[in-house]
Scaffold this active site. Structure first.
Site, PDB file in Angstrom:
ATOM      1  N   ASP A  30       0.836  -1.201   0.000  1.00 50.62           N
ATOM      2  CA  ASP A  30       0.000   0.000   0.000  1.00 50.62           C
ATOM      3  C   ASP A  30       0.874   1.255   0.000  1.00 50.62           C
ATOM      4  O   ASP A  30       1.550   1.542   0.992  1.00 50.62           O
ATOM      5  CB  ASP A  30      -0.903  -0.010   1.241  1.00 50.62           C
ATOM      6  CG  ASP A  30      -2.051   0.970   1.146  1.00 50.62           C
ATOM      7  OD1 ASP A  30      -2.044   1.809   0.238  1.00 50.62           O
ATOM      8  OD2 ASP A  30      -2.961   0.890   1.983  1.00 50.62           O
ATOM      9  N   ASP A  31       0.923   1.957  -1.132  1.00 53.32           N
ATOM     10  CA  ASP A  31       1.692   3.207  -1.268  1.00 53.32           C
ATOM     11  C   ASP A  31       3.194   2.973  -1.375  1.00 53.32           C
ATOM     12  O   ASP A  31       3.986   3.844  -0.996  1.00 53.32           O
ATOM     13  CB  ASP A  31       1.446   4.163  -0.095  1.00 53.32           C
ATOM     14  CG  ASP A  31       0.049   4.750  -0.060  1.00 53.32           C
ATOM     15  OD1 ASP A  31      -0.754   4.422  -0.951  1.00 53.32           O
ATOM     16  OD2 ASP A  31      -0.237   5.539   0.855  1.00 53.32           O
ATOM     17  N   CYS A  66      -5.415   4.787  -3.717  1.00 51.94           N
ATOM     18  CA  CYS A  66      -5.637   3.396  -3.314  1.00 51.94           C
ATOM     19  C   CYS A  66      -6.869   2.747  -3.932  1.00 51.94           C
ATOM     20  O   CYS A  66      -6.780   1.743  -4.637  1.00 51.94           O
ATOM     21  CB  CYS A  66      -5.728   3.308  -1.793  1.00 51.94           C
ATOM     22  SG  CYS A  66      -4.255   3.868  -0.921  1.00 51.94           S
ATOM     23  N   ASP A 295      -0.198  -0.665  -4.941  1.00 49.50           N
ATOM     24  CA  ASP A 295      -1.386  -0.046  -5.528  1.00 49.50           C
ATOM     25  C   ASP A 295      -1.115   1.343  -6.093  1.00 49.50           C
ATOM     26  O   ASP A 295      -1.868   1.843  -6.918  1.00 49.50           O
ATOM     27  CB  ASP A 295      -2.547  -0.003  -4.526  1.00 49.50           C
ATOM     28  CG  ASP A 295      -2.214   0.772  -3.255  1.00 49.50           C
ATOM     29  OD1 ASP A 295      -1.081   1.285  -3.129  1.00 49.50           O
ATOM     30  OD2 ASP A 295      -3.094   0.857  -2.373  1.00 49.50           O
ATOM     31  N   ASN A 296      -0.054   2.014  -5.646  1.00 49.84           N
ATOM     32  CA  ASN A 296       0.361   3.300  -6.208  1.00 49.84           C
ATOM     33  C   ASN A 296       1.708   3.663  -5.610  1.00 49.84           C
ATOM     34  O   ASN A 296       2.201   2.992  -4.705  1.00 49.84           O
ATOM     35  CB  ASN A 296      -0.659   4.421  -5.935  1.00 49.84           C
ATOM     36  CG  ASN A 296      -1.101   4.523  -4.507  1.00 49.84           C
ATOM     37  OD1 ASN A 296      -2.186   4.077  -4.129  1.00 49.84           O
ATOM     38  ND2 ASN A 296      -0.253   5.103  -3.655  1.00 49.84           N
TER      39      ASN A 296
END
Length: 500
Positions: A30-31, A66, A295-296
């Site tokens: 995540d991130d 997200c 996700d990014n």
């Protein structure tokens, strides 16, 4: 009779059967950035996935946030087709529209074909909250479900364990995801293939490391690329918001965020090693694909921003992607452009299924190693503004229904707004590496960058390009933001003969 023949064939040619029905494990962080060194702490990921597989150097997401990105990952669709616009329920995050669509994810396709499917960790940001139906819901496609309720946290969370909400205060979430995954693997056999998705919270805010990892990177500071903490006047208005540059007293906090993110990732790196060991111990590793991605991306201090994502720059849209498995070349890098919408059709194809033509992504070609390629990739973001998110002490509190993510401790620097809405064409080939972005604001602002010659996106070249080149990019982007299906989304216009 057909089943009997298939069983006979499997007994005679075990390798063939395994090749047709491999196991698939996805680790979705995540991130996690790649531009600012976000993969540096991941020694086990490099050792057990990168060195044993392929590292993709041109991997991007379709949206730098997200919930829309995760919806694209699951569905293989662009944001404008799955209509999860941002992280809010009103913006489509785990809305009724999405819940109708999630009956057609790669998980449902694999489960319907006979796969045992498992999910643990963060799903969509608004999953399990009261407004979207509560944690009793189990998204379709999962045989075993351990979904985090709400957004990423490390402690004090609720997990929906097959529809039963379970609250925890003192158990570190990444370690719980690891334990659940190891228990699942120990109960698998070669007789039924499985899909496993692990979605730990790291390194998402609040960037909380496991106690055993606190202070490991105490001497690390954030990357000072040429675009770090500089004022800009050729980018959209949100990046010009004061203060710019950030005051010197803010920089140590950025360093703290940077090293805390790295430290929070160490538990993920340990989890990857434990998963690989469990697969190997249970004689499952040789017939398993492992996919590692995020996700990014993330920015920390670039262009005098604080820390967040939601922007069209390389820090926010580039993500790590490493894949190992039976048909994947070992210890190589691959430059072909890949989007996160490509993972759903890739997973389907690896499982022996034919991806629907309605998907916007395409299966990754693992045989295409640094060959001639050209791809036009769409990145979308639809700005978010929430009433009440602007602190009353901020000087622009009157605009609280437009601005979002504003922090008084950073002189009310805001990270998002309703008109931080843009679409970008990320154009990559052997000869060209450019980005063209159009903003839906009152200025109709446009940005364009030559990434090969300006990797830190310091100079907006929109006014220096030939009119014919700008017209082509504008027309191509206008077609892509409404495209449906890979055949239309990949190249809605004929390529120009001269790019400029």
């Amino acid at each position: 009779m057909l089943n009997y023949l298939l069983i006979t064939l499997c007994l005679a040619h075990v390798a063939v059967c395994q090749d047709q029905n491999p196991n698939i494990v996805v680790i979705l962080t995540d991130d996690q950035d790649v531009v600012l060194g976000g993969m540096n702490p991941m020694k086990n990921v490099h050792r057990f996935i990168g060195n044993e597989g392929t590292t993709f150097t041109n991997s991007f997401v379709t949206s730098p946030i997200c919930c829309p990105s995760r919806a694209s990952f699951l569905s293989g669709l662009h944001v404008h087709n799955h209509m999860t616009w941002n992280n809010s329920v009103s913006g489509g995050c785990y809305s009724r529209t999405w819940r109708k669509l999630e009956t057609r994810t790669f998980a449902t396709a694999l489960k319907d074909s006979g796969y045992n499917t498992f999910y643990a960790g963060k799903y969509l940001n608004e999953y399990g909250v009261h407004a979207t139906g509560g944690p009793e819901q189990i998204p379709p496609g999962w045989s075993e479900w351990h979904g985090l309720v709400g957004n990423s946290v490390y402690y004090n969370y609720t997990i929906s364990n097959n529809g039963v909400p379970t609250y925890s205060t003192d158990l570190y979430l990444t370690d719980i995801i690891r334990d659940l995954s190891l228990n699942f693997i120990e109960n698998q056999t070669e007789s039924q293939p499985f899909l496993m998705v692990l979605a730990p919270p790291a390194p998402h805010q609040p960037f909380t490391p496991a106690p055993r990892h606190q202070g490991v990177f105490s001497n690390v500071t954030t990357v000072r690329h040429p675009n770090f903490n500089i004022a800009v006047n050729d980018k959209h208005w949100l990046l010009s918001m004061p203060p710019a540059p950030l005051p010197a007293e803010m920089i140590p906090d950025l360093d703290k965020v940077y090293r805390s993110r790295w430290e929070s990732l160490l538990a993920v790196d340990e989890m990857v090693a434990d998963v690989v060991e469990a697969l190997d111990s249970n004689s499952l590793l040789t017939n398993t694909y492992l996919i590692y991605t995020s996700d990014n991306g993330y920015h920390i201090g670039q262009f005098s921003q604080v820390y967040d994502k939601r922007q069209p720059y390389e820090t926010d849209i580039r993500v790590p992607l490493l894949i190992r498995g039976p048909k994947v070349q070992k210890n190589v890098t691959n430059d072909q452009p890949v989007l996160n919408i490509d993972l759903a059709p890739t997973i389907m194809e690896l499982a022996g299924l034919l991806p629907p033509k309605s998907l916007d992504g395409k299966p990754i070609n693992f045989d295409a190693l640094n060959k001639d390629f050209e791809r036009n990739m769409l990145v979308e973001y639809y700005g978010e503004g929430r009433d009440g998110t602007v602190d009353p002490s901020c000087p622009w509190k009157y605009d609280s229904d437009n601005l979002a993510q504003c922090y008084p401790e950073y002189d009310c620097k805001c990270q998002d707004s309703k008109n931080n809405t843009f679409a970008c064409l990320r154009h990559i080939s052997n000869r060209i590496n450019k980005k063209y972005c159009s903003f839906a604001d009152s200025e109709n602002f446009t940005e364009m960058y030559d990434i090969d010659n300006d990797p830190y996106e310091l100079t907006n070249i929109i006014d220096k390009e030939l009119p014919s080149v700008k017209h082509w990019y504008k027309l191509m982007l206008s077609q892509m933001i409404t495209c449906k299906g890979y055949s239309n989304c990949d190249n809605p216009l004929q390529q120009p003969k001269i790019y400029g």
